[in-house]
Scaffold this motif. Structure first.
Motif, PDB file in Angstrom:
ATOM      1  N   ILE A 190       0.840  -1.197   0.000  1.00  0.00           N
ATOM      2  CA  ILE A 190       0.000   0.000   0.000  1.00  0.00           C
ATOM      3  C   ILE A 190       0.879   1.252   0.000  1.00  0.00           C
ATOM      4  O   ILE A 190       0.645   2.206  -0.749  1.00  0.00           O
ATOM      5  CB  ILE A 190      -0.947  -0.019   1.224  1.00  0.00           C
ATOM      6  N   GLY A 191       1.912   1.231   0.840  1.00  0.00           N
ATOM      7  CA  GLY A 191       2.781   2.395   0.913  1.00  0.00           C
ATOM      8  C   GLY A 191       3.605   2.622  -0.338  1.00  0.00           C
ATOM      9  O   GLY A 191       3.968   3.766  -0.660  1.00  0.00           O
ATOM     10  N   ALA A 192       3.896   1.562  -1.083  1.00  0.00           N
ATOM     11  CA  ALA A 192       4.765   1.683  -2.256  1.00  0.00           C
ATOM     12  C   ALA A 192       4.011   1.922  -3.551  1.00  0.00           C
ATOM     13  O   ALA A 192       4.602   2.318  -4.559  1.00  0.00           O
ATOM     14  CB  ALA A 192       5.607   0.415  -2.389  1.00  0.00           C
ATOM     15  N   ALA A 193       2.696   1.712  -3.560  1.00  0.00           N
ATOM     16  CA  ALA A 193       1.931   1.752  -4.806  1.00  0.00           C
ATOM     17  C   ALA A 193       1.869   3.160  -5.398  1.00  0.00           C
ATOM     18  O   ALA A 193       1.871   4.160  -4.687  1.00  0.00           O
ATOM     19  CB  ALA A 193       0.516   1.225  -4.564  1.00  0.00           C
ATOM     20  N   ASP A 194       1.790   3.197  -6.731  1.00  0.00           N
ATOM     21  CA  ASP A 194       1.584   4.462  -7.422  1.00  0.00           C
ATOM     22  C   ASP A 194       0.114   4.881  -7.353  1.00  0.00           C
ATOM     23  O   ASP A 194      -0.208   6.069  -7.262  1.00  0.00           O
ATOM     24  CB  ASP A 194       1.995   4.339  -8.893  1.00  0.00           C
ATOM     25  N   ALA A 229      -6.948   1.234   5.224  1.00  0.00           N
ATOM     26  CA  ALA A 229      -5.605   1.347   4.631  1.00  0.00           C
ATOM     27  C   ALA A 229      -4.944   2.689   4.888  1.00  0.00           C
ATOM     28  O   ALA A 229      -3.715   2.822   4.708  1.00  0.00           O
ATOM     29  CB  ALA A 229      -5.697   1.113   3.122  1.00  0.00           C
ATOM     30  N   LEU A 230      -5.711   3.672   5.319  1.00  0.00           N
ATOM     31  CA  LEU A 230      -5.195   5.041   5.414  1.00  0.00           C
ATOM     32  C   LEU A 230      -3.896   5.158   6.216  1.00  0.00           C
ATOM     33  O   LEU A 230      -2.993   5.909   5.814  1.00  0.00           O
ATOM     34  CB  LEU A 230      -6.271   5.951   6.009  1.00  0.00           C
ATOM     35  N   PRO A 231      -3.727   4.438   7.353  1.00  0.00           N
ATOM     36  CA  PRO A 231      -2.463   4.584   8.092  1.00  0.00           C
ATOM     37  C   PRO A 231      -1.226   4.179   7.285  1.00  0.00           C
ATOM     38  O   PRO A 231      -0.101   4.563   7.642  1.00  0.00           O
ATOM     39  CB  PRO A 231      -2.656   3.657   9.300  1.00  0.00           C
ATOM     40  N   TYR A 232      -1.421   3.426   6.212  1.00  0.00           N
ATOM     41  CA  TYR A 232      -0.286   2.911   5.439  1.00  0.00           C
ATOM     42  C   TYR A 232      -0.111   3.641   4.103  1.00  0.00           C
ATOM     43  O   TYR A 232       0.833   3.370   3.363  1.00  0.00           O
ATOM     44  CB  TYR A 232      -0.467   1.408   5.199  1.00  0.00           C
ATOM     45  N   MET A 233      -1.009   4.560   3.777  1.00  0.00           N
ATOM     46  CA  MET A 233      -0.909   5.321   2.536  1.00  0.00           C
ATOM     47  C   MET A 233       0.030   6.516   2.727  1.00  0.00           C
ATOM     48  O   MET A 233       0.304   6.927   3.856  1.00  0.00           O
ATOM     49  CB  MET A 233      -2.303   5.783   2.090  1.00  0.00           C
ATOM     50  N   ARG A 234       0.528   7.045   1.636  1.00  0.00           N
ATOM     51  CA  ARG A 234       1.446   8.188   1.693  1.00  0.00           C
ATOM     52  C   ARG A 234       0.917   9.321   0.817  1.00  0.00           C
ATOM     53  O   ARG A 234       0.084   9.111  -0.077  1.00  0.00           O
ATOM     54  CB  ARG A 234       2.843   7.775   1.239  1.00  0.00           C
ATOM     55  N   GLU A 235       1.392  10.485   1.093  1.00  0.00           N
ATOM     56  CA  GLU A 235       0.978  11.638   0.301  1.00  0.00           C
ATOM     57  C   GLU A 235       1.468  11.511  -1.142  1.00  0.00           C
ATOM     58  O   GLU A 235       2.525  10.947  -1.397  1.00  0.00           O
ATOM     59  CB  GLU A 235       1.545  12.925   0.909  1.00  0.00           C
ATOM     60  N   GLY A 282       2.656   2.194 -16.825  1.00  0.00           N
ATOM     61  CA  GLY A 282       3.771   1.736 -16.002  1.00  0.00           C
ATOM     62  C   GLY A 282       3.577   1.941 -14.515  1.00  0.00           C
ATOM     63  O   GLY A 282       4.521   1.799 -13.730  1.00  0.00           O
ATOM     64  N   ARG A 283       2.342   2.285 -14.104  1.00  0.00           N
ATOM     65  CA  ARG A 283       2.090   2.536 -12.690  1.00  0.00           C
ATOM     66  C   ARG A 283       1.555   1.272 -12.001  1.00  0.00           C
ATOM     67  O   ARG A 283       0.645   0.610 -12.530  1.00  0.00           O
ATOM     68  CB  ARG A 283       1.095   3.690 -12.525  1.00  0.00           C
ATOM     69  N   ASP A 284       2.119   0.963 -10.834  1.00  0.00           N
ATOM     70  CA  ASP A 284       1.622  -0.162 -10.035  1.00  0.00           C
ATOM     71  C   ASP A 284       0.311   0.244  -9.352  1.00  0.00           C
ATOM     72  O   ASP A 284       0.194   1.348  -8.795  1.00  0.00           O
ATOM     73  CB  ASP A 284       2.628  -0.573  -8.959  1.00  0.00           C
ATOM     74  N   VAL A 285      -0.651  -0.667  -9.396  1.00  0.00           N
ATOM     75  CA  VAL A 285      -1.986  -0.381  -8.851  1.00  0.00           C
ATOM     76  C   VAL A 285      -2.308  -1.380  -7.745  1.00  0.00           C
ATOM     77  O   VAL A 285      -2.227  -2.596  -7.954  1.00  0.00           O
ATOM     78  CB  VAL A 285      -3.064  -0.467  -9.956  1.00  0.00           C
ATOM     79  N   VAL A 286      -2.665  -0.860  -6.567  1.00  0.00           N
ATOM     80  CA  VAL A 286      -3.166  -1.689  -5.471  1.00  0.00           C
ATOM     81  C   VAL A 286      -4.673  -1.487  -5.381  1.00  0.00           C
ATOM     82  O   VAL A 286      -5.147  -0.358  -5.209  1.00  0.00           O
ATOM     83  CB  VAL A 286      -2.503  -1.324  -4.124  1.00  0.00           C
ATOM     84  N   VAL A 287      -5.411  -2.588  -5.522  1.00  0.00           N
ATOM     85  CA  VAL A 287      -6.862  -2.545  -5.332  1.00  0.00           C
ATOM     86  C   VAL A 287      -7.153  -3.046  -3.920  1.00  0.00           C
ATOM     87  O   VAL A 287      -6.840  -4.184  -3.577  1.00  0.00           O
ATOM     88  CB  VAL A 287      -7.600  -3.414  -6.373  1.00  0.00           C
ATOM     89  N   LEU A 288      -7.714  -2.170  -3.103  1.00  0.00           N
ATOM     90  CA  LEU A 288      -7.998  -2.507  -1.708  1.00  0.00           C
ATOM     91  C   LEU A 288      -9.273  -3.335  -1.616  1.00  0.00           C
ATOM     92  O   LEU A 288     -10.226  -3.125  -2.358  1.00  0.00           O
ATOM     93  CB  LEU A 288      -8.169  -1.231  -0.883  1.00  0.00           C
ATOM     94  N   CYS A 289      -9.282  -4.255  -0.648  1.00  0.00           N
ATOM     95  CA  CYS A 289     -10.467  -5.094  -0.467  1.00  0.00           C
ATOM     96  C   CYS A 289     -10.588  -5.478   0.998  1.00  0.00           C
ATOM     97  O   CYS A 289      -9.637  -6.003   1.592  1.00  0.00           O
ATOM     98  CB  CYS A 289     -10.362  -6.341  -1.344  1.00  0.00           C
TER      99      CYS A 289
END
Length: 496
Positions: free
Chosen positions: A29-33, A51-57, A101-108
């Motif tokens: 989550i923190g590394a995703a584009d 997921a918010l605690p692990y997301m970045r600006e 070329g962007r990595d995508v994390v789909v949250l579930c």
């Protein structure tokens, strides 16, 4: 130069507590584009909040907002057509990021491939892009954890059902399952509750709402108000083996033959510890179908369900099974010695002299109804069945007169049935020949069950239409009193 496509991740977040997000999920989550998540039309996403605690600006976000939930639609393909178009449009939006070329994390929430919203993206994109699914703690596991009960043990099986199934399908699957989780409650709650009751398993069921979150709620499912049930809740029937696991009796507790067991008037809370022990040790259960269904299923235990009017055949079958070396529990509602199976088994046992029979008492309906009303059986009383299937009505009438003349409180079993509708009125008229019209009467219906009612009236105002096959009547004596608050009692002291 061809650009390398991004990577797709389906990331499970667990049941709701951000601390239950896995280390791997947090890292991705923190590394995703790009962070993608579904929501209803209000735009709020439970998945994003977890997921918010692990997301970045600076991360791009894709809100995948459902066009509808349960409402109707004018889409030419109907409800499913509207959803199919929505999933296709969402997949195209994510594919644009992946192609760039962007990595995508789909949250579930929960696990991505366990009733998860992510699976619709997976079906459309996993064959086109490098994809990884990160499992999460399921809502079922979370509910069992907060309930503090095992899901399954030993050879038990776990059945998971969506509440959106037809009621009859849910009922049938509940009857034949060990442990059960029913998901997607919300608007399906009343249907699921009724199916649990129909399957004889309502008393086993727990309700768990938003497990592991600050707003989690745990209750006996039968006590839950349907009006406040959200989608993110489930019904759980956990393993019964913690207290009911079949086991070989040891030492002096060992038994063989037939045990005739009283289940009490309704529900697990009325079952005695002795009855619970015997039911757990039995290899076979024999009884009227709805009574057998009230006993929790146990691995390896055989169940022999019969019709209500074959007592002699049922007793002989149980004794025959016991003669083969099996431990057989014949189940009765209430107490087996009160208008129930104990006498039928003992009578049949004369033809099976080598088979021992024991009687395991239970709380009888008269005492259960009396407890709800107060203490109407506080002095001398008698117990009479109004059924004339096994004795002539003339005998019933003579006994009613004798009890009335003796000024005994009467507990009346089997007052009515579908085919017997006149006996209550006839009994009332006989009793009025010897008893004041103001004599208190208690009508107990389905005591201990989901439809329990206690009605206090008088002998003169007793309406036979209020009484059906699920009722028991208590007719007071000359000393029985009914208070203004509706409590009925019979003093222990009788006038000199």
């Amino acid at each position: 130069m061809n650009m390398v496509a991004g990577r797709l991740y389906g990331v499970g977040l667990g049941p709701g507590d951000p601390e239950l997000v896995t280390v791997k999920a947090a890292r991705l989550i923190g590394a995703a584009d790009v962070i993608a998540y579904h929501s209803a039309r209000h735009g709020r996403s439970i998945a994003r909040s977890i997921a918010l605690p692990y997301m970045r600006e600076g991360q791009a976000e894709e809100l995948l907002k459902y066009p509808l939930t349960t409402e109707t639609t004018d889409h030419p393909g109907g409800y499913q057509g509207a959803l199919d178009d929505f999933y296709a449009e969402c997949a195209d939006r994510l594919a644009a990021h992946l192609d760039a070329g962007r990595d995508v994390v789909v949250l579930c929430e929960g696990d991505p491939l366990f009733y998860g919203s992510y699976m619709h993206m997976h079906k459309r994109l996993a064959h086109r892009y490098e994809t990884e699914v990160v499992p999460g703690v399921t809502s079922v596991a979370g509910a069992a954890a907060v309930l503090g009960r095992p899901l399954v043990e030993h050879e038990e099986t776990l059945t998971v059902l969506p509440g959106t199934l037809p009621a009859e399908v849910i009922t049938e699957k509940l009857r034949n399952a060990d442990s059960v989780a029913v998901l997607k409650l919300g608007r399906t709650f009343e249907k699921v509750r009724d199916a649990l009751a129909e399957a004889g398993r309502l008393d086993e069921a727990w309700y768990v709402e938003r497990a592991t979150t600050a707003s989690q709620r745990i209750e006996r499912l039968k006590d839950v108000d349907p009006a406040g049930v959200p989608y993110f809740s489930l019904a759980l029937l956990p393993s019964g083996s913690r207290r009911d696991e079949p086991r070989e009796p040891q030492g002096e507790s060992a038994w063989e033959g037939v045990a005739v067991v009283g289940l009490g008037p309704a529900g697990e809370q009325w079952l005695t510890p002795e009855a619970r022990q015997v039911l757990a040790e039995a290899t076979d259960l024999v009884g009227y179908g709805p009574y057998v269904d009230r006993v929790p299923r146990r691995p390896g235990q055989m169940r022999h369900r019969t019709d209500n009017r074959v007592e002699a055949e049922r007793a002989a079958h149980a004794l025959s099974l016991a003669g083969e070396g099996r431990r057989v529990a014949v189940v009765s509602s209430g107490d087996p010695g009160v208008f129930a199976m104990a006498s039928a088994v003992l009578e049949a046992a004369e033809d099976f002299p080598g088979v021992p029979v024991r009687i395991v008492p239970g709380l009888t309906a008269a005492h259960a109804v009396a407890s709800r009303a107060g203490a109407p059986l506080g002095h001398d009383y008698c117990v009479i069945s109004l059924s004339d299937l096994l004795k002539p009505w003339e005998v019933v009438a003579d006994r009613l007169r004798a009890a009335a003349k003796a000024d005994l409180v009467l507990a009346i079993y089997n007052p009515a049935s579908r085919s017997r509708t006149w006996q209550v009125g006839a009994a009332r008229d006989l009793l009025l020949e010897h008893r004041d019209a103001g004599t208190p009467v208690v009508i107990g219906r389905d005591v201990g069950g989901a439809q329990e009612t206690i009605t206090v009236t008088t002998l003169g105002e007793l309406d036979p239409a209020q009484v059906d096959m699920r009722c028991l009547l208590i007719i007071g004596s000359s000393t029985t009193r009914a208070t203004d608050g509706g409590t009925v009692y019979t003093p222990r002291r009788y006038p000199a």
